[in-house]
Write a protein that holds these residues in place. Structure first.
Motif, PDB file in Angstrom:
ATOM      1  N   PRO A   7      67.683  42.065 114.594  1.00 39.43           N
ATOM      2  CA  PRO A   7      67.155  41.900 113.242  1.00 39.43           C
ATOM      3  C   PRO A   7      67.663  40.623 112.575  1.00 39.43           C
ATOM      4  O   PRO A   7      68.680  40.051 112.986  1.00 39.43           O
ATOM      5  N   HIS A   8      66.932  40.187 111.555  1.00 40.59           N
ATOM      6  CA  HIS A   8      67.430  39.135 110.685  1.00 40.59           C
ATOM      7  C   HIS A   8      67.898  39.801 109.400  1.00 40.59           C
ATOM      8  O   HIS A   8      67.096  40.353 108.640  1.00 40.59           O
ATOM      9  N   LEU A   9      69.198  39.770 109.147  1.00 38.02           N
ATOM     10  CA  LEU A   9      69.801  40.367 107.967  1.00 38.02           C
ATOM     11  C   LEU A   9      70.128  39.277 106.965  1.00 38.02           C
ATOM     12  O   LEU A   9      70.760  38.281 107.317  1.00 38.02           O
ATOM     13  N   LEU A  10      69.713  39.489 105.720  1.00 42.48           N
ATOM     14  CA  LEU A  10      70.088  38.584 104.640  1.00 42.48           C
ATOM     15  C   LEU A  10      71.111  39.260 103.750  1.00 42.48           C
ATOM     16  O   LEU A  10      70.886  40.377 103.263  1.00 42.48           O
ATOM     17  N   LEU A  11      72.227  38.587 103.532  1.00 36.67           N
ATOM     18  CA  LEU A  11      73.232  39.021 102.573  1.00 36.67           C
ATOM     19  C   LEU A  11      73.050  38.141 101.338  1.00 36.67           C
ATOM     20  O   LEU A  11      73.394  36.965 101.349  1.00 36.67           O
ATOM     21  N   LEU A  12      72.473  38.719 100.301  1.00 37.50           N
ATOM     22  CA  LEU A  12      72.051  37.965  99.127  1.00 37.50           C
ATOM     23  C   LEU A  12      73.147  37.993  98.068  1.00 37.50           C
ATOM     24  O   LEU A  12      73.255  38.923  97.289  1.00 37.50           O
ATOM     25  N   PRO A  30      75.876  42.490 117.451  1.00 34.40           N
ATOM     26  CA  PRO A  30      76.330  41.157 117.887  1.00 34.40           C
ATOM     27  C   PRO A  30      75.208  40.154 118.084  1.00 34.40           C
ATOM     28  O   PRO A  30      75.448  38.941 118.013  1.00 34.40           O
ATOM     29  N   GLU A  31      73.991  40.609 118.308  1.00 30.57           N
ATOM     30  CA  GLU A  31      72.863  39.700 118.532  1.00 30.57           C
ATOM     31  C   GLU A  31      72.068  39.423 117.265  1.00 30.57           C
ATOM     32  O   GLU A  31      71.126  38.609 117.277  1.00 30.57           O
ATOM     33  N   ALA A  32      72.381  40.097 116.195  1.00 34.47           N
ATOM     34  CA  ALA A  32      71.605  39.941 114.957  1.00 34.47           C
ATOM     35  C   ALA A  32      71.782  38.548 114.360  1.00 34.47           C
ATOM     36  O   ALA A  32      72.844  37.933 114.486  1.00 34.47           O
ATOM     37  N   ARG A  33      70.732  38.074 113.689  1.00 35.99           N
ATOM     38  CA  ARG A  33      70.837  36.880 112.849  1.00 35.99           C
ATOM     39  C   ARG A  33      71.276  37.358 111.463  1.00 35.99           C
ATOM     40  O   ARG A  33      70.588  38.165 110.833  1.00 35.99           O
ATOM     41  N   ILE A  34      72.408  36.888 111.017  1.00 33.96           N
ATOM     42  CA  ILE A  34      72.918  37.278 109.705  1.00 33.96           C
ATOM     43  C   ILE A  34      73.091  36.019 108.871  1.00 33.96           C
ATOM     44  O   ILE A  34      73.788  35.085 109.274  1.00 33.96           O
ATOM     45  N   THR A  35      72.427  35.989 107.724  1.00 35.63           N
ATOM     46  CA  THR A  35      72.491  34.815 106.844  1.00 35.63           C
ATOM     47  C   THR A  35      73.034  35.230 105.483  1.00 35.63           C
ATOM     48  O   THR A  35      72.510  36.159 104.866  1.00 35.63           O
ATOM     49  N   LEU A  36      74.081  34.559 105.058  1.00 34.58           N
ATOM     50  CA  LEU A  36      74.662  34.766 103.730  1.00 34.58           C
ATOM     51  C   LEU A  36      74.158  33.658 102.814  1.00 34.58           C
ATOM     52  O   LEU A  36      74.262  32.474 103.144  1.00 34.58           O
ATOM     53  N   ILE A  37      73.610  34.044 101.661  1.00 31.15           N
ATOM     54  CA  ILE A  37      73.075  33.073 100.700  1.00 31.15           C
ATOM     55  C   ILE A  37      73.828  33.205  99.382  1.00 31.15           C
ATOM     56  O   ILE A  37      73.951  34.318  98.833  1.00 31.15           O
ATOM     57  N   ASP A  38      74.321  32.093  98.874  1.00 33.47           N
ATOM     58  CA  ASP A  38      74.980  32.098  97.575  1.00 33.47           C
ATOM     59  C   ASP A  38      74.835  30.723  96.943  1.00 33.47           C
ATOM     60  O   ASP A  38      74.759  29.712  97.647  1.00 33.47           O
ATOM     61  N   ILE A  75      78.177  33.933 111.460  1.00 28.97           N
ATOM     62  CA  ILE A  75      76.946  34.087 110.706  1.00 28.97           C
ATOM     63  C   ILE A  75      76.576  32.718 110.127  1.00 28.97           C
ATOM     64  O   ILE A  75      77.326  31.758 110.266  1.00 28.97           O
ATOM     65  N   THR A  76      75.422  32.655 109.468  1.00 23.80           N
ATOM     66  CA  THR A  76      74.949  31.416 108.860  1.00 23.80           C
ATOM     67  C   THR A  76      75.153  31.482 107.354  1.00 23.80           C
ATOM     68  O   THR A  76      74.851  32.509 106.728  1.00 23.80           O
ATOM     69  N   PHE A  77      75.674  30.401 106.762  1.00 21.76           N
ATOM     70  CA  PHE A  77      75.765  30.317 105.308  1.00 21.76           C
ATOM     71  C   PHE A  77      74.733  29.331 104.807  1.00 21.76           C
ATOM     72  O   PHE A  77      74.644  28.199 105.288  1.00 21.76           O
ATOM     73  N   PRO A 101      62.333  34.849 105.240  1.00 20.41           N
ATOM     74  CA  PRO A 101      61.964  36.229 105.578  1.00 20.41           C
ATOM     75  C   PRO A 101      63.175  37.036 106.046  1.00 20.41           C
ATOM     76  O   PRO A 101      64.181  36.467 106.501  1.00 20.41           O
ATOM     77  N   TYR A 102      63.075  38.341 105.950  1.00 19.23           N
ATOM     78  CA  TYR A 102      64.159  39.194 106.421  1.00 19.23           C
ATOM     79  C   TYR A 102      63.593  40.498 106.987  1.00 19.23           C
ATOM     80  O   TYR A 102      62.486  40.923 106.657  1.00 19.23           O
ATOM     81  N   ASP A 103      64.399  41.118 107.847  1.00 18.73           N
ATOM     82  CA  ASP A 103      64.103  42.476 108.305  1.00 18.73           C
ATOM     83  C   ASP A 103      64.826  43.493 107.431  1.00 18.73           C
ATOM     84  O   ASP A 103      64.276  44.524 107.068  1.00 18.73           O
ATOM     85  N   LEU A 104      66.083  43.179 107.116  1.00 17.29           N
ATOM     86  CA  LEU A 104      66.904  44.002 106.225  1.00 17.29           C
ATOM     87  C   LEU A 104      67.675  43.058 105.313  1.00 17.29           C
ATOM     88  O   LEU A 104      68.052  41.967 105.723  1.00 17.29           O
ATOM     89  N   ALA A 105      67.915  43.497 104.078  1.00 16.55           N
ATOM     90  CA  ALA A 105      68.641  42.639 103.142  1.00 16.55           C
ATOM     91  C   ALA A 105      69.532  43.474 102.243  1.00 16.55           C
ATOM     92  O   ALA A 105      69.244  44.652 101.966  1.00 16.55           O
ATOM     93  N   ALA A 106      70.613  42.846 101.784  1.00 11.06           N
ATOM     94  CA  ALA A 106      71.553  43.486 100.867  1.00 11.06           C
ATOM     95  C   ALA A 106      71.768  42.564  99.675  1.00 11.06           C
ATOM     96  O   ALA A 106      72.207  41.430  99.837  1.00 11.06           O
TER      97      ALA A 106
END
Length: 358
Positions: A7-12, A30-38, A75-77, A101-106
């Motif tokens: 999944p592509h997870l966005l941490l908003l 471990p294979e997920a794309r995780i992006t933190l945005i701030d 992860i990606t910032f 885009p995201y699959d799941l987001a927080a």
């Protein structure tokens, strides 16, 4: 159904809950794309902020470098200001026009304390939140210049005592008493501490306008201030009400699994969120406790598993820095104070920051 694709997870937002959720998310996916945005390059831990103002910490000590955090957790910032969410198309809009885009987001953006309804606030005052903006303004304010704080809650009193170490301070409260959320004994001790420290206390006082060097009250009184701070409660980011279901105050409505009402793939925590099943004050302890549940439920959603409830405790330990190497604590009606409490708080805060940086 569980997804077979990473999944592509966005941490908003780099709030406490999202930062605490990052490590278990990476370990489980471990294979997920995780992006933190701030919007800021670093996150500031609010628990140490009064101590920094009072001079007990360097300006960088309460901070978490988000690029380093992202590298450490693989992860990606992405530094950028979030201006909208389309929860149906599952896309996040940034100020520069980019859509992600995201699959799941927080969502864990926190709140702000700007007061646009007060004339002159935008031009001459500064909200305490976001903390980064306030820290910059404080650094540019001449030493010993008088300060005024609008909002006499616990946070307002704590910041007033911290600022009083270096400058005259006036604490302005619209209601009849300061720190109304505390019990009578703790509130009395805090009030006496403010008075002994030389903080000027004004209750039943309403602000008419703010000038570059003064706060003008509705009764015509003029309060000298070169640093006027808005601290009268948490306020939501305005775009939330445009895009998401919100409560009467404008905060995103979530249920016990932290999912935004009507949008299963979007979760929210911290000040951004309103727990409709268990309303609570906007304090960091709840965001910290939500972090592990946030991670568990994002993982469960990806795997098609049952989600976990978050049921917050009714009371919590309040430890208030008094600005002079002492602290005040209240828990279940018991009030304590002393230097040992400050040392205990310092250890707790440093341990929490180490947990984010490890």
């Amino acid at each position: 159904m569980p997804s077979e694709q990473p999944p592509h997870l966005l941490l908003l937002g780099a709030g406490h809950a999202n930062l605490l959720a990052t490590r278990p998310l990476r370990a489980a996916l471990p294979e997920a794309r995780i992006t933190l945005i701030d919007a800021a390059p670093h996150a500031t831990y609010s628990g140490m902020f009064p101590g920094m103002i009072a001079g007990y910490y360097r300006a960088d000590q309460p901070q978490v470098d988000l690029r380093r955090f992202a590298d450490d957790h693989r992860i990606t910032f992405r530094q950028g200001r979030i201006t909208g969410i389309d929860p149906v198309r599952q896309r996040v809009q940034l100020l520069d026009g980019e859509e992600i885009p995201y699959d799941l987001a927080a969502l864990n953006l926190g709140s702000h304390s700007a007061m646009p309804e007060i004339a002159g606030f935008a031009e001459h005052a500064v909200p305490i939140k976001p903390l980064d903006g306030f820290a910059d303004r404080l650094a540019r304010t001449p030493a010993r210049a008088p300060a005024a704080i609008i909002g006499g809650g616990v946070a307002g009193a704590e910041i007033a005592l911290a600022l009083r170490q270096s400058r005259p301070v006036t604490l302005i409260e619209a209601g009849p008493r300061i720190a109304a959320s505390l019990g009578a004994r703790a509130r009395g001790y805090l009030t006496a501490t403010l008075s002994r420290a030389g903080v000027s206390l004004l209750t039943n006082a309403r602000v008419a306008r703010i000038e570059h060097d003064a706060v003008i009250l509705t009764d015509g009184a003029r309060i000298a201030s070169r640093l006027t701070i808005g601290l009268a409660g948490a306020r939501p980011h305005e775009w939330l009400a445009r895009d998401l279901p919100v409560d009467q105050a404008g905060f995103v409505r979530i249920g016990p699994t932290l999912q935004v009402e009507g949008h299963a793939t979007l979760l929210a925590a911290g000040d951004s969120a309103a727990m409709t099943h268990a309303p609570r004050p906007k304090v960091g302890v709840y965001a910290v406790r939500q972090g592990p549940v946030l991670a568990q439920n994002l993982i469960a959603l990806h795997r098609g598993q049952t989600l976990t409830r978050y049921d917050p405790q009714r009371d919590y330990l309040k430890i208030i820095s008094l600005g002079d190497g002492r602290a005040l604590a209240e828990w279940h009606g018991v009030t304590l104070h002393g230097r040992w409490l400050w040392r205990w708080k310092d250890r707790i805060d440093r341990r929490f920051l180490r947990s984010l940086r490890a």
